[in-house]
Design a protein around this motif. Structure first.
Motif, PDB file in Angstrom:
ATOM      1  N   ARG A 191      37.958 -94.658 -39.394  1.00 54.41           N
ATOM      2  CA  ARG A 191      38.950 -95.736 -39.325  1.00 54.41           C
ATOM      3  C   ARG A 191      38.283 -97.079 -39.045  1.00 54.41           C
ATOM      4  NH1 ARG A 191      43.001 -92.217 -35.494  1.00 54.41           N
ATOM      5  NH2 ARG A 191      43.820 -90.842 -37.131  1.00 54.41           N
ATOM      6  N   ARG A 192      37.219 -97.096 -38.253  1.00 55.22           N
ATOM      7  CA  ARG A 192      36.544 -98.348 -37.888  1.00 55.22           C
ATOM      8  C   ARG A 192      35.029 -98.171 -38.031  1.00 55.22           C
ATOM      9  NH1 ARG A 192      41.116 -99.534 -38.097  1.00 55.22           N
ATOM     10  NH2 ARG A 192      42.427-100.672 -36.615  1.00 55.22           N
ATOM     11  N   PRO A 193      34.528 -98.033 -39.261  1.00 59.80           N
ATOM     12  CA  PRO A 193      33.090 -97.754 -39.428  1.00 59.80           C
ATOM     13  C   PRO A 193      32.191 -98.880 -38.950  1.00 59.80           C
ATOM     14  CG  PRO A 193      34.142 -98.194 -41.552  1.00 59.80           C
ATOM     15  CD  PRO A 193      35.241 -98.074 -40.556  1.00 59.80           C
ATOM     16  N   VAL A 195      32.851-100.973 -36.515  1.00 60.77           N
ATOM     17  CA  VAL A 195      32.855-100.910 -35.047  1.00 60.77           C
ATOM     18  C   VAL A 195      31.914 -99.795 -34.581  1.00 60.77           C
ATOM     19  CG1 VAL A 195      34.270-100.403 -33.021  1.00 60.77           C
ATOM     20  CG2 VAL A 195      35.177-101.846 -34.855  1.00 60.77           C
ATOM     21  N   GLY A 196      31.948 -98.660 -35.266  1.00 58.86           N
ATOM     22  CA  GLY A 196      31.041 -97.573 -34.923  1.00 58.86           C
ATOM     23  C   GLY A 196      29.586 -97.976 -35.080  1.00 58.86           C
ATOM     24  N   LEU A 197      29.293 -98.713 -36.137  1.00 60.13           N
ATOM     25  CA  LEU A 197      27.927 -99.172 -36.361  1.00 60.13           C
ATOM     26  C   LEU A 197      27.496-100.139 -35.259  1.00 60.13           C
ATOM     27  CD1 LEU A 197      25.695 -98.856 -38.549  1.00 60.13           C
ATOM     28  CD2 LEU A 197      26.565-100.943 -39.589  1.00 60.13           C
ATOM     29  N   ALA A 198      28.386-101.035 -34.892  1.00 60.60           N
ATOM     30  CA  ALA A 198      28.074-101.990 -33.815  1.00 60.60           C
ATOM     31  C   ALA A 198      27.870-101.268 -32.485  1.00 60.60           C
ATOM     32  CB  ALA A 198      29.196-103.020 -33.691  1.00 60.60           C
ATOM     33  N   THR A 199      28.665-100.239 -32.234  1.00 60.36           N
ATOM     34  CA  THR A 199      28.518 -99.452 -31.003  1.00 60.36           C
ATOM     35  C   THR A 199      27.149 -98.787 -30.955  1.00 60.36           C
ATOM     36  OG1 THR A 199      30.900 -99.035 -30.957  1.00 60.36           O
ATOM     37  CG2 THR A 199      29.493 -97.580 -29.639  1.00 60.36           C
ATOM     38  N   ALA A 200      26.712 -98.232 -32.091  1.00 57.56           N
ATOM     39  CA  ALA A 200      25.389 -97.595 -32.151  1.00 57.56           C
ATOM     40  C   ALA A 200      24.283 -98.614 -31.903  1.00 57.56           C
ATOM     41  CB  ALA A 200      25.208 -96.909 -33.499  1.00 57.56           C
ATOM     42  N   ALA A 201      24.452 -99.839 -32.438  1.00 56.15           N
ATOM     43  CA  ALA A 201      23.457-100.891 -32.211  1.00 56.15           C
ATOM     44  C   ALA A 201      23.406-101.275 -30.740  1.00 56.15           C
ATOM     45  CB  ALA A 201      23.778-102.112 -33.075  1.00 56.15           C
ATOM     46  N   ALA A 202      24.576-101.380 -30.115  1.00 62.60           N
ATOM     47  CA  ALA A 202      24.619-101.702 -28.683  1.00 62.60           C
ATOM     48  C   ALA A 202      23.966-100.604 -27.855  1.00 62.60           C
ATOM     49  CB  ALA A 202      26.076-101.906 -28.245  1.00 62.60           C
ATOM     50  N   LEU A 203      24.182 -99.357 -28.249  1.00 66.32           N
ATOM     51  CA  LEU A 203      23.555 -98.235 -27.542  1.00 66.32           C
ATOM     52  C   LEU A 203      22.035 -98.323 -27.647  1.00 66.32           C
ATOM     53  CD1 LEU A 203      23.896 -95.474 -26.093  1.00 66.32           C
ATOM     54  CD2 LEU A 203      23.904 -94.416 -28.354  1.00 66.32           C
ATOM     55  N   LEU A 204      21.529 -98.668 -28.831  1.00 66.15           N
ATOM     56  CA  LEU A 204      20.091 -98.812 -29.009  1.00 66.15           C
ATOM     57  C   LEU A 204      19.536 -99.929 -28.118  1.00 66.15           C
ATOM     58  CD1 LEU A 204      17.346 -98.470 -30.424  1.00 66.15           C
ATOM     59  CD2 LEU A 204      18.223 -99.862 -32.294  1.00 66.15           C
ATOM     60  N   ILE A 205      20.227-101.055 -28.106  1.00 63.25           N
ATOM     61  CA  ILE A 205      19.750-102.186 -27.285  1.00 63.25           C
ATOM     62  C   ILE A 205      19.734-101.799 -25.809  1.00 63.25           C
ATOM     63  CG2 ILE A 205      20.277-104.536 -26.543  1.00 63.25           C
ATOM     64  CD1 ILE A 205      21.491-104.986 -29.357  1.00 63.25           C
ATOM     65  N   GLY A 206      20.820-101.198 -25.336  1.00 65.37           N
ATOM     66  CA  GLY A 206      20.889-100.809 -23.929  1.00 65.37           C
ATOM     67  C   GLY A 206      19.818 -99.803 -23.564  1.00 65.37           C
ATOM     68  N   TRP A 207      19.621 -98.826 -24.410  1.00 65.21           N
ATOM     69  CA  TRP A 207      18.614 -97.798 -24.119  1.00 65.21           C
ATOM     70  C   TRP A 207      17.201 -98.394 -24.175  1.00 65.21           C
ATOM     71  CZ3 TRP A 207      18.291 -93.500 -21.696  1.00 65.21           C
ATOM     72  CH2 TRP A 207      17.249 -92.596 -21.917  1.00 65.21           C
ATOM     73  N   HIS A 208      16.980 -99.337 -25.066  1.00 60.63           N
ATOM     74  CA  HIS A 208      15.691-100.031 -25.167  1.00 60.63           C
ATOM     75  C   HIS A 208      15.382-100.740 -23.847  1.00 60.63           C
ATOM     76  CE1 HIS A 208      12.540-101.895 -27.743  1.00 60.63           C
ATOM     77  NE2 HIS A 208      12.671-102.919 -26.914  1.00 60.63           N
ATOM     78  N   VAL A 209      16.372-101.416 -23.319  1.00 59.23           N
ATOM     79  CA  VAL A 209      16.178-102.123 -22.045  1.00 59.23           C
ATOM     80  C   VAL A 209      15.888-101.126 -20.933  1.00 59.23           C
ATOM     81  CG1 VAL A 209      17.325-103.540 -20.305  1.00 59.23           C
ATOM     82  CG2 VAL A 209      17.579-104.081 -22.738  1.00 59.23           C
ATOM     83  N   VAL A 210      16.632-100.025 -20.870  1.00 60.31           N
ATOM     84  CA  VAL A 210      16.426 -99.012 -19.835  1.00 60.31           C
ATOM     85  C   VAL A 210      15.026 -98.420 -19.946  1.00 60.31           C
ATOM     86  CG1 VAL A 210      17.134 -96.715 -19.063  1.00 60.31           C
ATOM     87  CG2 VAL A 210      18.858 -98.433 -19.584  1.00 60.31           C
ATOM     88  N   GLY A 211      14.610 -98.089 -21.178  1.00 60.06           N
ATOM     89  CA  GLY A 211      13.311 -97.451 -21.344  1.00 60.06           C
ATOM     90  C   GLY A 211      12.154 -98.319 -20.893  1.00 60.06           C
ATOM     91  N   LEU A 248      21.419 -92.821 -37.610  1.00 62.44           N
ATOM     92  CA  LEU A 248      22.465 -91.862 -37.966  1.00 62.44           C
ATOM     93  C   LEU A 248      23.766 -92.585 -38.312  1.00 62.44           C
ATOM     94  CD1 LEU A 248      21.542 -89.327 -35.178  1.00 62.44           C
ATOM     95  CD2 LEU A 248      21.495 -88.800 -37.620  1.00 62.44           C
ATOM     96  N   ALA A 249      24.115 -93.597 -37.516  1.00 66.19           N
ATOM     97  CA  ALA A 249      25.334 -94.364 -37.789  1.00 66.19           C
ATOM     98  C   ALA A 249      25.215 -95.142 -39.100  1.00 66.19           C
ATOM     99  CB  ALA A 249      25.620 -95.325 -36.635  1.00 66.19           C
ATOM    100  N   SER A 250      24.014 -95.624 -39.417  1.00 65.65           N
ATOM    101  CA  SER A 250      23.819 -96.314 -40.695  1.00 65.65           C
ATOM    102  C   SER A 250      24.089 -95.369 -41.856  1.00 65.65           C
ATOM    103  CB  SER A 250      22.392 -96.864 -40.780  1.00 65.65           C
ATOM    104  OG  SER A 250      22.158 -97.828 -39.785  1.00 65.65           O
ATOM    105  N   GLY A 251      23.654 -94.115 -41.726  1.00 64.44           N
ATOM    106  CA  GLY A 251      23.953 -93.123 -42.753  1.00 64.44           C
ATOM    107  C   GLY A 251      25.435 -92.839 -42.860  1.00 64.44           C
ATOM    108  N   ALA A 255      27.856 -93.492 -46.056  1.00 70.53           N
ATOM    109  CA  ALA A 255      28.739 -92.529 -46.725  1.00 70.53           C
ATOM    110  C   ALA A 255      30.124 -93.124 -46.937  1.00 70.53           C
ATOM    111  CB  ALA A 255      28.830 -91.244 -45.892  1.00 70.53           C
ATOM    112  N   TRP A 256      30.612 -93.827 -45.926  1.00 69.60           N
ATOM    113  CA  TRP A 256      31.923 -94.481 -46.042  1.00 69.60           C
ATOM    114  C   TRP A 256      31.898 -95.523 -47.158  1.00 69.60           C
ATOM    115  CZ3 TRP A 256      33.192 -99.677 -45.215  1.00 69.60           C
ATOM    116  CH2 TRP A 256      34.564 -99.964 -45.191  1.00 69.60           C
TER     117      TRP A 256
END
Length: 890
Positions: A191-193, A195-211, A248-251, A255-256
């Motif tokens: 329904r919101r691809p 938004v899902g892609l942006a969420t995955a990008a935010a997760l990457l940024i946050g995890w990058h900072v944590v790591g 994975l979200a980019s894939g 598909a969408w």
């Protein structure tokens, strides 16, 4: 080695889910990249390359193979949801399929690793905790707890990925997390691809900072983190799922987009746009290769810090740009995709998982037991490649064919109850419309069925997955005695009545079932699908659009793929333009699965004849074609399943005799006109040769009197035209057919010349095509009819037929009647080349070669035969020039 059939692809095709060939190619390229990277590592290329341009290219390109792997995984796993309009399906079915796909080969690689350690390094066997972590697929998170790092010059931690033998298995932990999350987010993501892609990008940024700042973050919340733990986060955080969620979200978004674009734009427009998008993506990918390579070679330990200290901009941009380029290229013209979407690449893709799992074990073994050079030279690289690639591929092939595929087929039996259903269409407040703004007239698709619930599911789902806004599916159960009624009831319970209905009747045959379905159907446009066939996504919209655009068009039909009982594509058929007269002459229905017809034309044709069991569609479509224009859509928009249990595959005398009756029925159709007289002999000749096959005969076996070769097939079939089964019939097919015509003409002249040069034969004893000069027109046809009436294969003068014709008599008489008809047919347009070896002076070698080419030839083999024939003709003409009675000619 033959390519093993992939059960996952068969499962998807059976449910109308497209298999995107280019993504097979991406998977193959990715595994080549990973293996090559590890070969470069072990043979010394990485060390030697340093920070040179070559080094930057290697570090910028080959590690991105992992990104490609994850993009492909996201695309393939999310594509069914995208095709079904956001319906994920049952989690149990998905879980069974994923476990059967991933676990057996993975666990087998672990067993092989333990066996290698036992045999060559028994003192290095892992502990039970390490084994348990790998069996549970949590080996990558374990790196954050006990991964090996260097702290203050000392080694800290001992957990070894893949026991040190199959180290690439770290990615399986990432895949496992993705498989666990996907069922939870799939519907919302559809329904919101974006938004899902942006969420995955935010997760990457946050995890990058944590790591990179785990120590400071831990201190801020009052937690003391050891130097070893902080070092492990620095080195291994990039191996964890959050760092790969964007790929994975980019894939998934790809598909969408793939489904959305393909359904929204006409194919020519889409292909042009995809082509230019691909071209535009090339410089962007090149820039990212440079930046990623620069990040790696400037790291003090690029191998250990691979991805971990990559700049955030590159980490974000690389998967997004790659996914865009990959999806665009998969929508580009097929001719451009051939370097990736070809059988060798797709075959490698089918076994790439096992290649990925085992290649490191091959390297490990070679390091311990072989003395291969590690100098970084070209010779060292070639030596290692010559070992690692072939051994890994052979292992993967054996594993796929004899271990993984049987397990997956077994698992698929238990997925049937979890098979996803297509969603009911939303009720729109306004009249449904199609492309161009026209109102969408109601379309009814009919599926007759009898005792085939497994394949019926796929047929039903392929129709329910169509995007046409005003479509009903009506299944007519012809007295099934298995669980078909309960299956249909289940579908009816999950879909509104205006979307799915079913009827049940006593077993009376397909024609009765279809006539009953026609009477109940609500659509102004009607279509048919066998219960073992499939429609491609978007087929109804594409075909109905032809009928809506032109009021004079009464029917539209597509090209189609031929699949086997496991769903593997074995041929692609591009039918010729339809005309009732050509259908009669060629004895070819022409219109295959997926055809749509205006109800008014269907009613004018008289419907399905219950007295015709096998060839009723030929007569039906002839009747439809006589009412108006029939349009061919050359794209393959349906799948026709070829298997031993199909009704049309039944070999018996009644099937054979129906082919003969069809000719009589076709000639009697009103409005066909006097031109039918000109094609009567050709129509009967073709019916005899095709019917003879269904009587249990074969005219292509060595030692038999007659040999027949179908000259019509290369015009419409990829396989008969020497092309790849999953490709498209192209201009080469016309050249192919032309070469066969030339071969036929040459054979006739060669036979005539040889006969003329023989003192024991006259020219009038030559092949069938020369008989016409010795007989009045029509005499061959009359002789053929007389033969068939004599044995009761056709009605006699009083209309009676004999039911007890011996099979052998039927086969023999049909082929002899076909030879008789040859005297009244045009050799330039005839469908079959028919050789009577009693009349044609032909050697065994010539006969054997002709038979071999008749099954599957290449353009080169046909050109070679034509060249040799021309040489033989020159020789014979030279010899016959002194014989005034010889009159050679085509």
């Amino acid at each position: 080695m033959s390519r093993p059939t992939d059960p996952g692809k068969a499962w998807r095709q059976a449910r109308g889910i497209p298999i995107v060939a280019a993504f097979d190619g991406y998977r193959a390229l990715a595994v080549i990249g990973v293996v090559l990277f590890h070969v470069f590592e072990v043979c010394g290329v990485l060390l030697l390359a340093g920070d040179s341009v070559g080094g930057m290219l290697i570090w910028g390109v080959l590690p991105a193979s992992l990104t490609v792997f994850f993009i492909v995984s996201g695309f393939v796993m999310f594509l069914p949801t995208a095709v079904r309009g956001g319906e994920f399906g049952r989690v149990s079915s998905f879980a069974i399929g994923r476990m059967a796909r991933i676990l057996p080969a993975y666990w087998l690689s672990l067993v092989i690793a333990l066996l290698l350690l036992t045999a060559f390094e028994s003192g290095s066997l892992p502990g039970l905790g390490t084994v348990a972590a790998h069996l549970g697929m949590v080996q990558t998170p374990a790196l954050l707890v006990d991964g090996p790092v260097i702290v203050n010059g000392a080694f800290a931690g001992h957990f070894s990925l893949g026991f040190g033998v199959v180290a690439p298995v770290w990615t399986l932990s990432v895949e496992t997390v993705f498989y666990l999350i996907l069922p939870l987010v799939a519907v919302a993501y559809f329904r919101r691809p974006l938004v899902g892609l942006a969420t995955a990008a935010a997760l990457l940024i946050g995890w990058h900072v944590v790591g990179l700042h785990i120590g400071a973050i831990a201190s801020a919340v009052g937690i003391d983190v050891s130097a070893a733990t902080e070092a492990r986060f620095h080195d291994y955080y990039a191996s964890q799922f959050p760092s790969w969620g964007l790929a994975l979200a980019s894939g998934m978004t790809g598909a969408w987009m793939y489904v959305h674009l393909r359904d929204r734009f006409p194919q020519p427009v889409l292909e042009r746009g995809a082509q230019w998008t691909t071209v535009a993506a090339v410089p962007a990918v090149a820039l990212l290769v440079f930046l990623a390579g620069h990040d790696a070679v400037n790291d003090p330990n690029p191998l250990n810090g691979l991805f971990a200290r990559q700049s955030l901009g590159v980490s974000l941009a690389y998967p997004l740009v790659l996914a865009t380029a990959m999806v665009a290229f998969s929508l580009a013209p097929r001719r451009l995709q051939r370097p990736l979407a070809n059988e060798p690449m797709r075959g490698l893709a089918d076994i790439s998982y096992s290649v990925y799992l085992i290649h490191f074990a091959v390297i490990w073994f070679a390091l311990h037991e072989l003395s291969l050079a590690q100098t970084g030279s070209l010779g060292a690289t070639l030596g290692w490649s010559a070992l690692v690639f072939p051994v890994s591929i052979v292992y993967a092939y054996i594993s796929a064919r004899f271990f993984e595929r049987p397990i997956r087929r077994w698992a698929n039996r238990y997925r049937r109850r979890g098979q996803p259903a297509a969603p009911a269409p939303a009720v729109a407040p306004a009249p449904p419309r199609v492309a161009g703004g026209a109102e969408a007239p109601p379309v009814s698709l009919l599926i007759p069925t009898h005792n085939r619930p497994a394949w019926l599911r796929g047929a039903v789902d392929s129709v329910l997955a169509q995007d046409y806004p005003n479509l009903e599916l009506l299944v007519v159960d012809d007295g099934s005695t298995d669980d078909t009624p309960s299956l249909l009831a289940d579908y009816a319970g999950r879909h509104p009545e205006d979307r799915f209905r079913f009827l049940r009747q006593e077993n009376a045959g397909q024609a009765v079932a279809l006539n009953n379905g026609n009477a109940e159907a609500r659509g102004e446009i009607v279509g048919y699908l066998s219960d073992d066939d499939l429609l491609a996504p978007g087929a109804v919209t594409r075909l109905a659009g032809e009928l809506i655009a032109d009021p004079d068009t009464v029917a539209a039909y597509p090209g189609y793929r031929v699949i086997d009982d496991e769903g593997k594509i074995v041929d692609t058929v591009k039918p010729i333009e339809y005309s009732p007269l050509e259908a009669l002459r060629l004895h070819d229905t022409i219109i295959g699965p997926g055809g749509l017809v205006q109800r008014s034309a269907l009613e004018a044709s008289g419907g399905w004849d219950p007295n015709l069991r096998w060839m009723g569609d030929l007569i039906l479509w002839m009747g439809v074609g006589l009412t108006g224009r029939v349009v061919r859509v050359s794209e393959p928009l349906a799948y026709w399943r070829r298997h031993a249990g199909a009704a049309t595959a039944q070999v018996n005398p009644d099937h054979a005799k129906e082919h003969l009756r069809i000719v009589t029925r076709g000639l009697a159709l009103p409005r066909l006109g006097p031109q039918t007289l000109a094609v009567r002999a050709e129509a009967l000749r073709n019916a005899c040769l095709i019917g003879m096959f269904w009587a249990g005969g074969a005219s292509t076996a060595l030692g038999q009197r007659f040999t027949s070769i179908d000259l019509h097939r290369p015009r419409i079939s990829t396989v008969a035209a020497g092309l790849e089964p999953g490709g498209e019939v192209d201009e080469r097919a016309e050249e192919f057919a032309g070469l066969w015509r030339q071969i036929a003409r040459n054979l006739i002249e060669i036979a005539q010349l040889r006969t003329a040069l023989s003192s024991e034969r006259s020219v009038t004893g030559a092949p069938e095509t020369t008989h016409a000069a010795a007989r009045p027109p029509g005499s061959g046809l009359e002789k053929a009819l007389s033969r068939l009436r004599t044995i009761g294969a056709l009605p006699g003068e009083d209309g009676s037929m004999t039911d007890d014709v011996a099979d052998r008599d039927l086969r023999t008489t049909m082929v002899e009647a076909a030879a008789d008809c040859g005297a009244d047919t045009d050799p330039e347009t005839t469908r079959f080349l028919l050789i009577d070896r009693q009349a044609w002076p032909m050697s065994e070698d010539e006969h054997r070669e002709l038979i071999g080419l008749g099954f599957r030839a290449s353009l080169q083999s046909l050109r070679s035969l034509v060249e040799r024939q021309q040489q033989e003709l020159e020789r014979l003409r030279s010899r016959s020039s002194s014989l005034p009675s010889a009159k050679p000619g085509a």
